[in-house]
Design a protein around this motif. Structure first.
Motif, PDB file in Angstrom:
ATOM      1  N   GLN A  61       0.707  -1.294  -0.090  1.00  0.00           N
ATOM      2  CA  GLN A  61      -0.002   0.138  -0.048  1.00  0.00           C
ATOM      3  C   GLN A  61       0.738   1.323   0.209  1.00  0.00           C
ATOM      4  O   GLN A  61       1.984   1.427   0.345  1.00  0.00           O
ATOM      5  CB  GLN A  61      -0.780   0.014   1.147  1.00  0.00           C
ATOM      6  N   MET A  94      -7.840  -1.469   1.205  1.00  0.00           N
ATOM      7  CA  MET A  94      -7.511  -0.108   2.085  1.00  0.00           C
ATOM      8  C   MET A  94      -7.599  -0.853   3.596  1.00  0.00           C
ATOM      9  O   MET A  94      -8.386  -0.962   4.118  1.00  0.00           O
ATOM     10  CB  MET A  94      -8.506   0.902   2.314  1.00  0.00           C
ATOM     11  N   TYR A  95      -6.403  -0.876   3.910  1.00  0.00           N
ATOM     12  CA  TYR A  95      -5.951  -1.646   5.187  1.00  0.00           C
ATOM     13  C   TYR A  95      -5.217  -0.726   6.278  1.00  0.00           C
ATOM     14  O   TYR A  95      -4.224  -0.436   5.910  1.00  0.00           O
ATOM     15  CB  TYR A  95      -5.090  -2.855   5.117  1.00  0.00           C
ATOM     16  N   TRP A 101     -10.719  -2.154   7.787  1.00  0.00           N
ATOM     17  CA  TRP A 101     -10.248  -2.138   6.414  1.00  0.00           C
ATOM     18  C   TRP A 101     -11.380  -2.491   5.418  1.00  0.00           C
ATOM     19  O   TRP A 101     -12.427  -2.819   5.949  1.00  0.00           O
ATOM     20  CB  TRP A 101      -9.145  -3.448   6.394  1.00  0.00           C
ATOM     21  N   LYS A 112     -11.856  -4.400   1.322  1.00  0.00           N
ATOM     22  CA  LYS A 112     -11.287  -5.098   0.008  1.00  0.00           C
ATOM     23  C   LYS A 112     -12.350  -5.338  -1.005  1.00  0.00           C
ATOM     24  O   LYS A 112     -13.408  -5.450  -0.439  1.00  0.00           O
ATOM     25  CB  LYS A 112     -10.591  -6.288   0.554  1.00  0.00           C
ATOM     26  N   LEU A 141     -11.036   1.994  -6.658  1.00  0.00           N
ATOM     27  CA  LEU A 141     -11.671   2.366  -5.227  1.00  0.00           C
ATOM     28  C   LEU A 141     -11.649   3.844  -5.163  1.00  0.00           C
ATOM     29  O   LEU A 141     -10.629   4.446  -5.639  1.00  0.00           O
ATOM     30  CB  LEU A 141     -10.640   2.061  -4.122  1.00  0.00           C
ATOM     31  N   ARG A 144     -12.633   7.514  -3.048  1.00  0.00           N
ATOM     32  CA  ARG A 144     -12.827   8.138  -1.703  1.00  0.00           C
ATOM     33  C   ARG A 144     -13.483   9.514  -1.802  1.00  0.00           C
ATOM     34  O   ARG A 144     -12.951  10.280  -2.346  1.00  0.00           O
ATOM     35  CB  ARG A 144     -11.301   8.201  -1.107  1.00  0.00           C
ATOM     36  N   TYR A 192     -16.669   5.492   0.793  1.00  0.00           N
ATOM     37  CA  TYR A 192     -15.986   4.768  -0.224  1.00  0.00           C
ATOM     38  C   TYR A 192     -16.911   4.248  -1.100  1.00  0.00           C
ATOM     39  O   TYR A 192     -17.760   3.635  -0.678  1.00  0.00           O
ATOM     40  CB  TYR A 192     -15.076   4.153   0.449  1.00  0.00           C
ATOM     41  N   SER A 212      -4.277   4.187   4.123  1.00  0.00           N
ATOM     42  CA  SER A 212      -3.346   3.274   3.190  1.00  0.00           C
ATOM     43  C   SER A 212      -4.107   2.445   2.415  1.00  0.00           C
ATOM     44  O   SER A 212      -5.260   2.102   2.904  1.00  0.00           O
ATOM     45  CB  SER A 212      -2.422   2.466   4.084  1.00  0.00           C
ATOM     46  N   PHE A 213      -3.840   2.293   1.011  1.00  0.00           N
ATOM     47  CA  PHE A 213      -4.557   1.667   0.144  1.00  0.00           C
ATOM     48  C   PHE A 213      -3.747   1.035  -1.015  1.00  0.00           C
ATOM     49  O   PHE A 213      -2.611   1.269  -1.094  1.00  0.00           O
ATOM     50  CB  PHE A 213      -5.694   2.531  -0.574  1.00  0.00           C
TER      51      PHE A 213
END
Length: 200
Positions: free
Chosen positions: A49, A79-80, A86, A88, A129, A131, A136, A163-164
């Motif tokens: 990420q 996106m964890y 998170w 996924k 993804l 934002r 999201y 983070s992604f």
């Protein structure tokens, strides 16, 4: 994309990054899931990420998984933030007939999974993804041009720096190589809502 901005959480033993393309070979018994229904907590999948404070963006990646062959083999977008927060989007192999195209959102330690069945011979998929502050959207595409909405969600801890990136894992006794390419980070493609106004 500048791949030097990407960092590993749980770096896999077998991986490669070359010409903006990433290969990940999964290790058996790796997964991301928290509590719901199964009552177990799995938090050992590798994620690759980059970080951002940008409030409005879209991230696109193409995934290829020709070797995926065992139940729950999966790779996709992620996106964890930490083990309990998170999201996924991915395709999870099920059997020779079908797979699950779906998304998981985990807020404060509880996961949900929304899926639809697709043919087992699908071996590549694009994800996007997007934002808008702490909301999201996950979309998918067969060709990287025409997009289909998979999920709109709120991430409770997703308002600040996040983070992604990408992930791949094999929850059961399996291993396969996932290939990630065509990555792009740019202007938010998920436009502002133009219907009912927000409550004041």
């Amino acid at each position: 994309m500048n791949m030097e901005l990407f960092k590993w959480t749980r770096q896999p033993k077998d991986w490669k990054c070359e010409n903006d393309k990433v290969w990940i070979t999964t290790a058996p018994h790796t997964d991301l899931w928290q509590r719901t229904y199964y009552h177990f907590r799995n938090d050992n999948a590798p994620v690759f990420q980059m970080e951002t404070e940008e409030k409005f963006f879209s991230f696109v990646v193409k995934t290829s998984f020709e070797e995926s062959h065992h139940r729950f083999d999966q790779c996709g977008i992620v996106m964890y933030m930490d083990s309990e927060n998170w999201l996924k989007g991915s395709i999870e192999y099920e059997n020779e007939e079908f797979q699950h195209l779906g998304s998981v959102v985990t807020n404060h330690g509880y996961s949900d999974w929304a899926t639809t069945e697709i043919p087992a011979d699908v071996k590549q998929m694009w994800y996007r993804l997007s934002r808008r502050e702490d909301d999201y959207c996950i979309e998918c595409s067969d060709d990287g041009n025409k997009w289909k909405q998979m999920r709109v969600c709120h991430v409770h801890e997703g308002a600040g720096r996040i983070s992604f990136g990408i992930y791949a894992c094999s929850p059961e006794d399996s291993s396969f190589t996932a290939v990630f390419s065509d990555m792009n980070f740019g202007e938010c493609a998920w436009k502002a809502h133009d219907g009912q106004p927000a409550d004041e």
